[in-house]
Scaffold this active site. Sequence first.
Site, PDB file in Angstrom:
ATOM      1  N   HIS A 188      -5.753   1.362   6.890  1.00 26.67           N
ATOM      2  CA  HIS A 188      -4.301   1.475   6.773  1.00 26.67           C
ATOM      3  C   HIS A 188      -3.647   2.262   7.911  1.00 26.67           C
ATOM      4  O   HIS A 188      -2.517   1.983   8.277  1.00 26.67           O
ATOM      5  CB  HIS A 188      -3.913   1.909   5.360  1.00 26.67           C
ATOM      6  CG  HIS A 188      -4.162   0.746   4.441  1.00 26.67           C
ATOM      7  ND1 HIS A 188      -5.365   0.562   3.798  1.00 26.67           N
ATOM      8  CD2 HIS A 188      -3.420  -0.356   4.206  1.00 26.67           C
ATOM      9  CE1 HIS A 188      -5.320  -0.598   3.157  1.00 26.67           C
ATOM     10  NE2 HIS A 188      -4.155  -1.170   3.379  1.00 26.67           N
ATOM     11  N   GLU A 430      -8.508 -13.653  -1.245  1.00 26.79           N
ATOM     12  CA  GLU A 430      -9.230 -12.598  -0.527  1.00 26.79           C
ATOM     13  C   GLU A 430     -10.581 -12.312  -1.180  1.00 26.79           C
ATOM     14  O   GLU A 430     -11.300 -11.426  -0.762  1.00 26.79           O
ATOM     15  CB  GLU A 430      -8.380 -11.330  -0.403  1.00 26.79           C
ATOM     16  CG  GLU A 430      -7.773 -10.828  -1.692  1.00 26.79           C
ATOM     17  CD  GLU A 430      -6.822  -9.643  -1.476  1.00 26.79           C
ATOM     18  OE1 GLU A 430      -6.882  -8.985  -0.434  1.00 26.79           O
ATOM     19  OE2 GLU A 430      -6.034  -9.374  -2.401  1.00 26.79           O
ATOM     20  N   ASP A 454      -9.859  -8.456   3.358  1.00 26.50           N
ATOM     21  CA  ASP A 454     -10.792  -8.340   2.244  1.00 26.50           C
ATOM     22  C   ASP A 454     -11.744  -9.530   2.167  1.00 26.50           C
ATOM     23  O   ASP A 454     -12.912  -9.369   1.796  1.00 26.50           O
ATOM     24  CB  ASP A 454     -10.029  -8.196   0.923  1.00 26.50           C
ATOM     25  CG  ASP A 454      -9.571  -6.760   0.704  1.00 26.50           C
ATOM     26  OD1 ASP A 454     -10.370  -5.851   0.980  1.00 26.50           O
ATOM     27  OD2 ASP A 454      -8.432  -6.553   0.283  1.00 26.50           O
ATOM     28  N   CYS A 501      -2.209 -13.504   5.703  1.00 24.99           N
ATOM     29  CA  CYS A 501      -1.559 -12.216   5.972  1.00 24.99           C
ATOM     30  C   CYS A 501      -2.583 -11.151   6.328  1.00 24.99           C
ATOM     31  O   CYS A 501      -2.243  -9.997   6.517  1.00 24.99           O
ATOM     32  CB  CYS A 501      -0.704 -11.780   4.784  1.00 24.99           C
ATOM     33  SG  CYS A 501      -1.634 -11.670   3.257  1.00 24.99           S
TER      34      CYS A 501
HETATM   35  C1  PEP Z   1      -6.129  -8.527   3.142  1.00 24.98           C
HETATM   36  O1  PEP Z   1      -6.999  -8.142   2.367  1.00 24.98           O
HETATM   37  O2  PEP Z   1      -6.333  -9.322   4.073  1.00 24.98           O
HETATM   38  C2  PEP Z   1      -4.756  -8.032   3.015  1.00 24.98           C
HETATM   39  C3  PEP Z   1      -3.773  -8.550   3.723  1.00 24.98           C
HETATM   40  O3  PEP Z   1      -4.529  -7.010   2.162  1.00 24.98           O
HETATM   41  P1  PEP Z   1      -4.856  -5.461   2.432  1.00 24.98           P
HETATM   42  O4  PEP Z   1      -5.161  -5.299   3.881  1.00 24.98           O
HETATM   43  O5  PEP Z   1      -3.631  -4.735   2.011  1.00 24.98           O
HETATM   44  O6  PEP Z   1      -6.025  -5.265   1.534  1.00 24.98           O
HETATM   45 MG    MG Z   2      -6.533  -7.099   0.542  1.00 28.96          MG
END
Ligand code: PEP
Ligand code: MG
Length: 571
Positions: A188, A430, A454, A501
């Site tokens: 993050h 995911e 993920d 995403c």
């Molecule tokens: C992902 O897992 O690709 C995603 C976009 O969600 P996060 O990165 O918030 O887990």
């Molecule tokens: Mg994710």
Amino acid sequence: MVIKGIGASPGIAIGKILVLENTEMIIEKRENSDVEKELVKLSDAVEISKAELQNVKEKVKNELGEEESEIFGAHLLVLDDPEFIGEAENKIKNESVNAEYALDSVKEMFVSIFESMDNDYMRERAADIKDVTNRVLRHILGIKVVDLSSLDEEVILVANDLTPSDTAVMDKSKVLGFLTNIGGRTSHTAIMARTLEIAAIVGLNDITEKANDGEFVIFDGDKGEVIINPTQLEIDLYTEKKKAFEIDKKSLELLKGKQSITIDGRVVELAGNIGTPNDVEGLIKNDAEGVGLYRTEFLYMDSNELPSEEVQFEAYRAVLEGMNGKPIVIRTLDIGGDKKLSYFEMDEEMNPFLGYRAIRLCLDRTDIFKTQLRALYRASMFGKLRIMFPMISSLEELLSAKKVCEDVKHELEKEGVAYSDDVEIGMMIEIPSAAVISDILAKHVDFFSIGTNDLIQYTCAVDRMNQKISYLYNQFNPAVLRLIRLVIKNAHAEGKWVGMCGESAGDQKMIPILLGFGLDEFSMSPISILRARRLINSVSKSDMEKLSEDILALSTAEEIESYMDNFIANR
Ligand code: PEP
Ligand code: MG
């Protein structure tokens, strides 16, 4: 000496280091202390902390608003409460113990009383007490407290990791870059750095050991290379690189307002990923065609309590209105794994990434889920909303989540509250089980969005936060690519659109493959959008289809990546 890490956010940074120490506080008990001296230590530390808090409060109020600054007001109240500080003073006087021990014991006592109360508001106060006493304790112990909200000069931050609250209060105009010990491209901190358009390198292991305050450093956030105390030659080289980066960035401006279309006419949507309504500014600046992922968990993480329906409604409305009718995918709460809430107790788990999280938690705590869905449906009147569920692993979960949406809509109807009947419902892909049954799931959604961050970790059984095995975490793994292609094929067979995403959607080496597979929407850090458009506008869909077939005929991630390296180098 060049130190290698993981390039997390592009840009060349040149400047002075500021190390954010994460020094553990060691509180020892010393009996027979000099009572007078310890009382002075305590009151000095309290006064310094108060002055600091007052400062931060003013600053946050001016920059982010009254509501955001209230937390610091709550901290000041704790320090002004005679029962609290007075209790620590009594302990010093009565037991002749040292100031830090006295204050820490009083903190523990109050925290345990507040935490055991059957009242959310009181339980949240426990978090305030912990936060504010830790600030005072650091002053007593002489541990440096850096106030990120009022930096005197431009710096490059060096830290073990940065928390969402670090980045929330940070004076962005003074921070030229981040360098952290831990994290990967999809952690993050990395995502945050890209959103803020601040150059960053993560996963440097022990950069906090190697770097010292005030030392000069240069780094390349794309390549993941850092040089501490560079030579003049190196400084000149990086200054040139920085200029070239800025010129390239300028040339991308010309693509604003243009379509994202291949030379043979395939139009795709280039959307942005955001964490807060403030990020809309970056989306507009980078000409995003929508929002492909609004990670609502930051609304929960930046708060001291579960955000109310009203607070959520305002945030969602701000994004929908801010984007002027462009489509907005808002993901329902995805908490758990590496994303924790300070005020929401979760059991220790052996495998938090495989545990009680995201949609699993929401389907268990439908009170929390419904509050969010009510806010979402109410906000749907203000733009083009698409609701998306994270971490769906089976049809049952998807149907249960949709059922809660129906319940919420009925409730709103009964109350006479308006909502749009044009809200698309989608889910993230995911988890491999969802990818494998995407033919079944596609019948029940309006869209999929592939979360590669993920999907890679679950497909390859490789923790996305674990540096030691990060060599296994690879978007070019043929297993991952096959799953992506399968999902797109299955969705298209049902006439549904597919977005992505995860971070791969904005990756220059992945975009050609994804175009070839037929991906409809690419959602990425705003900073990557124009570069992605430049690439898409320069290739043909039919060539990319051939390229993706070639890719699928290869056997290893390494072969695929080097094929793509060649492709990019020869353009
Ligand atoms: C992902 O897992 O690709 C995603 C976009 O969600 P996060 O990165 O918030 O887990
Ligand atoms: Mg994710």
